[in-house]
Scaffold this active site. Structure first.
Site, mmCIF file in Angstrom:
data_model
loop_
_atom_site.group_PDB
_atom_site.id
_atom_site.type_symbol
_atom_site.label_atom_id
_atom_site.label_comp_id
_atom_site.label_asym_id
_atom_site.label_seq_id
_atom_site.Cartn_x
_atom_site.Cartn_y
_atom_site.Cartn_z
ATOM 1 N N HIS A 6 78.428 0.756 34.925
ATOM 2 C CA HIS A 6 77.132 0.597 35.707
ATOM 3 C C HIS A 6 77.709 -0.080 37.049
ATOM 4 O O HIS A 6 76.788 -0.280 37.895
ATOM 5 C CB HIS A 6 76.542 -0.553 34.864
ATOM 6 C CG HIS A 6 76.674 -1.653 34.739
ATOM 7 N ND1 HIS A 6 77.488 -2.280 33.618
ATOM 8 C CD2 HIS A 6 76.795 -2.909 35.603
ATOM 9 C CE1 HIS A 6 77.911 -3.595 33.796
ATOM 10 N NE2 HIS A 6 77.512 -4.130 35.066
ATOM 11 N N ASP A 47 81.139 1.332 28.609
ATOM 12 C CA ASP A 47 80.639 0.850 29.985
ATOM 13 C C ASP A 47 81.984 1.059 30.852
ATOM 14 O O ASP A 47 82.285 -0.192 31.499
ATOM 15 C CB ASP A 47 79.980 -0.325 29.856
ATOM 16 C CG ASP A 47 79.205 -0.551 31.188
ATOM 17 O OD1 ASP A 47 79.365 0.333 32.296
ATOM 18 O OD2 ASP A 47 78.388 -1.056 31.344
ATOM 19 N N SER A 49 81.023 -8.295 35.638
ATOM 20 C CA SER A 49 81.207 -6.999 35.221
ATOM 21 C C SER A 49 82.447 -6.423 35.656
ATOM 22 O O SER A 49 82.760 -6.318 36.874
ATOM 23 C CB SER A 49 80.016 -6.118 35.625
ATOM 24 O OG SER A 49 79.000 -6.375 34.769
HETATM 25 N N1 ARG Z 1 73.137 -6.788 31.615
HETATM 26 C C1 ARG Z 1 74.506 -6.311 32.408
HETATM 27 C C2 ARG Z 1 74.516 -6.824 33.755
HETATM 28 O O1 ARG Z 1 73.822 -7.770 33.746
HETATM 29 C C3 ARG Z 1 74.185 -4.707 32.390
HETATM 30 C C4 ARG Z 1 73.450 -4.033 33.183
HETATM 31 C C5 ARG Z 1 73.380 -2.608 33.443
HETATM 32 N N2 ARG Z 1 72.930 -2.009 32.538
HETATM 33 C C6 ARG Z 1 71.389 -1.792 32.477
HETATM 34 N N3 ARG Z 1 70.838 -1.163 31.127
HETATM 35 N N4 ARG Z 1 70.505 -2.079 32.951
HETATM 36 O O2 ARG Z 1 74.957 -6.342 34.457
HETATM 37 N N1 GLU Z 2 76.272 -7.186 33.505
HETATM 38 C C1 GLU Z 2 76.721 -8.161 34.328
HETATM 39 C C2 GLU Z 2 77.351 -7.825 35.580
HETATM 40 O O1 GLU Z 2 77.047 -6.746 36.078
HETATM 41 C C3 GLU Z 2 77.608 -8.985 33.647
HETATM 42 C C4 GLU Z 2 77.008 -9.658 32.517
HETATM 43 C C5 GLU Z 2 76.588 -10.978 32.806
HETATM 44 O O2 GLU Z 2 75.757 -11.446 33.544
HETATM 45 O O3 GLU Z 2 77.458 -11.975 32.139
HETATM 46 O O4 GLU Z 2 77.929 -8.410 36.277
#
Ligand code: ARG
Ligand code: GLU
Length: 764
Positions: free
Chosen positions: A106, A242, A674
């Protein structure tokens, strides 16, 4: 995992008993300290340059076999030399001597998407460069190394006094920074950045080096890299691979250079070996990366506002927008493709805020803050000067947060509705920007922005459906008018809707009569001479509305909001100083601010609610359980199904014969982490951080060791996909695979033999 949950509880009960028995103030204070220490275990985003002073002992007692100097050193290669800020938002790490770079799928999504077309869809099919020649260069991608970090607080805060106004203070700081930067004159390719920490009580300087030739090397298909998509986002058990692979290229001198075919793979000072030995509950984990923003030291009045006022409003707004987009996406595959990425972005924080609010309640964040504040005041009372300095802070916060509330809420409504979720309003506001630029800088200003705007618009219309946006407009604008926010921000919206016979009809009329939703009309208009184009823009009802709402917001909200916010930030700096002066037994870490941090913890499952417990490791078997053929979230590639059926796992299976996919830890992480490497006790890569569990997303405000968990991809799954699934064995060969646990066992078993040998030698 169980001990994590039970321990604080037991101690609280014990504490209460002791207090009831003795009822002495000293004891109460002591117990409070004890609770503080216990409940904060695992918490913290620490500064790498201060690990030696603050954390080394703690880390080693948790199992780390390295020294702080191995993690961060200015004098020799250390772990920090393998940690790279990825395009300012994510983290990445070097995993070979030839500059191979690992980050999340991502995080590389934009780059992967930019190389994709209908005929050659890298998102769908994945991509693996068979040789370096096939690696794909990327515009607008840069990665940054930290050369060194220095405390420059004394220099930056020179001449600052308590009597200075905020303005005077800031201008003195700006002057000090500017003159220091000038004196420093970094060497070629190095850059200097100075940032405030602890709310402006300390300043650190970062010397960095940025590389801009970064090429895409490999990515799994979305059905692996984004498996589970939004349904599984923020959730465990997780089965997402991921990750994606890039490579840094440098000039022949190994220094940063613009893209060129003559560039060569970057030779790093350090790269991370990868452990094949896997993880078990209780193993030490170190996450090294660039967390973006946290709010650990807020007063209770601020937490209450986030929890009870701002989060619910933002959730409700996004809820409405997402429902409309979701229905459209489900009705039409083409729409689904157009909106998938936008939907994911909006849904990501919508879901996070819901989890955050539940977590704040469940972890009794308010109760904890109140207890903390009570103790703060109690301790202040014992010291007259301190009480004079900090005694009124909490009341002042209370007043200021009350005062700012309507402005803050209106601001969130404005940002969410006018600037984010109704897509056309953003585009309309760009028309106003063109107009302003023309008024202030003439044709040069206008054309400069137009040149940047056109490619953006070209892309925008590709993924834009006015008929969906019109529905979002009607629904959200009605909400804006009905909301209990400052009326001054609403312009004539209510009257206009009434005139048209409701928001649906008003929206329909706007979308029909405006040129903004229509790509052809837009580009035709932009091709006209600036003056003529502006005349048409000024007559357009959507452009007019955007201007009206933005002016209304500026006049009635933003100035006052900024004034109050400045006051709050000022108090926050003093409160931070006060907390550090009062709680001398507590180790403080600064809130995240997109600078390099270390967080350490352990592999651990968790129990979010009664009778529910999560194991810390998920397996390929779980992905198969979720498999829905052809589904856009839960499809699985044939090749992976085959590998599962034949159990063709190579060296990547766990000792139970299964292929691990994800695991959980107690590391304190946030957005920006991330792509962060997860490192074992010896300095080897064991995983890749990419998410947190839903119940623990309140860790940005109130970390709770019992339910806050970060989610990581197991390094063995990454290797398995690269090697067995993609057949990119040449990439695995480039990496350094190690067996730290097995080696440690061998050394242990060898030890008695060696002793015996030595004894024999002495005897003989
Ligand atoms: N929750 C993760 C972050 O905050 C992954 C986000 C990307 N994935 C998604 N399905 N939106 O970035
Ligand atoms: N998915 C988040 C990012 O892109 C990390 C997840 C979180 O917020 O801890 O940085």
């Amino acid at each position: 995992m169980a001990n994590n949950t039970v321990l604080p509880l037991t101690i609280t009960k014990l504490t209460i008993k002791i207090i009831m028995l003795k009822n002495s103030r000293i004891l109460l204070t002591l117990c409070f300290i004890f609770i503080l220490k216990i409940s904060y275990a695992g918490e913290g985003m620490w500064l790498p340059q201060l690990l030696k002073a603050l954390n080394e002992g703690d880390m080693q007692s948790m199992g780390m076999k390295m020294s702080a100097e191995d993690v961060y050193s200015v004098n020799q290669g250390s772990l920090k030399d393998a940690i790279v800020h990825f395009n300012g938002g994510c983290t990445s790490e070097i995993i070979s001597s030839e500059g191979l770079l690992l980050t999340n799928h991502h995080c590389g999504y934009g780059q992967i998407q930019s190389h994709s077309s209908v005929e050659n869809n890298l998102l769908k099919n994945g991509f693996w460069a068979k040789s370096k020649k096939q690696e794909l260069p990327n515009d607008n991608l840069e990665v940054t190394f930290i050369v060194r970090i220095e405390d420059v607080s004394k220099i930056v805060l020179e001449g600052i006094t308590d009597q200075m106004s905020t303005k005077e203070r800031q201008s003195q700081i700006d002057k000090n920074i500017a003159s220091y930067k000038q004196r420093m004159r970094p060497i070629k390719h190095e850059e200097i950045e100075i940032k405030p920490f602890f709310k402006g009580n300390q300043y650190f300087m970062f010397v960095t080096m940025t590389y801009t030739d970064v090429r895409l090397v490999g990515t799994p298909p979305e059905s692996i890299g984004k498996f589970g998509s939004d349904t599984d986002n923020w959730v465990f058990p997780r089965h997402t691979g991921d990750f994606s692979l890039f490579r840094i290229y440098a000039g022949t001198d190994n220094m940063p250079a613009d893209y060129s075919i003559t560039n060569v793979p970057f030779k790093p000072k350090h790269f991370l070996p990868i452990s094949l030995d896997g993880v078990e509950e209780g193993d030490f984990t170190l996450v090294f990366g660039y967390p973006g923003r946290t709010n650990q030291y807020l007063p209770s009045s601020a937490v209450a506002q986030t929890m009870n006022v701002l989060n619910p409003a933002k959730i409700e707004i996004r809820d409405k927008a997402l429902k409309i987009v979701d229905a459209a996406m489900r009705s039409d595959e083409a729409i689904r493709l157009q909106y998938a990425s936008k939907f994911a972005r909006i849904a990501n924080y919508w879901k996070k805020w819901i989890g955050e609010n539940q977590g704040l309640k469940k972890s009794d964040a308010m109760g904890r803050k109140h207890k903390y504040e009570k103790e703060f005041i109690t301790r202040l009372k014992a010291d007259r000067t301190m009480h004079g300095k900090y005694g009124s802070l909490l009341d002042d916060f209370e007043k200021l947060y009350k005062e700012i509330e309507p402005y803050a809420l209106t601001r969130d409504y404005y940002n969410e509705i006018v600037r984010r979720n109704i897509e056309i309003m953003t585009v309309a506001s760009y028309m106003n920007r063109l107009e302003n630029l023309y008024a202030n800088n003439g044709a040069t200003g206008y054309n400069g922005f137009k040149a940047r705007l056109e490619p953006f618009l070209d892309n925008f219309y590709k993924n834009y459906r006015p008929e969906i946006d019109q529905k979002v407009f009607a629904s959200l604008m009605e909400m804006y008018v009905d909301a209990d926010i400052l009326d001054g921000a609403k312009g004539d919206l209510a009257a206009m809707a009434k005139k048209h016979g409701g928001f649906d009809k008003y929206a329909q009329s706007l979308f029909e009569s405006s040129f903004v939703p229509n790509k052809n009309q837009m580009f035709k208009l932009l091709s006209a001479a600036p003056k003529m184009a502006i005349e048409s823009m000024q007559k357009d009802p959507l452009v007019q509305l955007a201007k009206q709402l933005s002016d209304a917001y500026d006049a009635n909200v933003s100035t006052e909001y900024n004034n109050l916010n400045t006051k709050i930030n000022d108090l926050m700096r003093i409160y931070m100083e006060g907390q550090m002066e009062v709680f001398t037994e507590k180790k403080f870490f600064p809130d995240a601010n997109s600078t390099m941090r270390v967080s350490y913890g352990k592999v651990a499952g968790y129990s979010p609610r009664d009778a529910v417990t999560y194991n810390p490791v998920s397996y390929l078997d779980g992905a198969i359980e979720k498999y829905v053929p052809g589904d856009y979230e839960f499809d699985i590639p044939k090749k992976l199904l085959n590998l599962y059926e034949t159990k063709d796992y190579g060296q990547y299976a766990d000792s139970n014969g299964k292929v691990p996919i994800c695991f959980l830890g107690t590391n304190h992480t946030t957005g920006g982490n991330s792509g962060s490497p997860v490192i074992d006790a010896h300095g080897n890569l064991i995983g890749l951080n990419f998410d947190r569990v839903w119940e623990g997303t309140m860790s940005d405000i109130n970390y709770d060791a019992s339910i806050c968990r970060n989610i990581m991809v197991d390094a063995r799954y990454i290797l398995f996909i690269v090697d067995k699934f993609a057949g990119a064995t040449h990439l695995v060969k480039e990496m350094k695979l190690v067996h730290p646990k097995k080696d440690a066992k061998v050394i242990k078993m060898d030890a008695p033999k060696k002793k015996e040998k030595r004894r024999k030698k002495r005897r003989g």
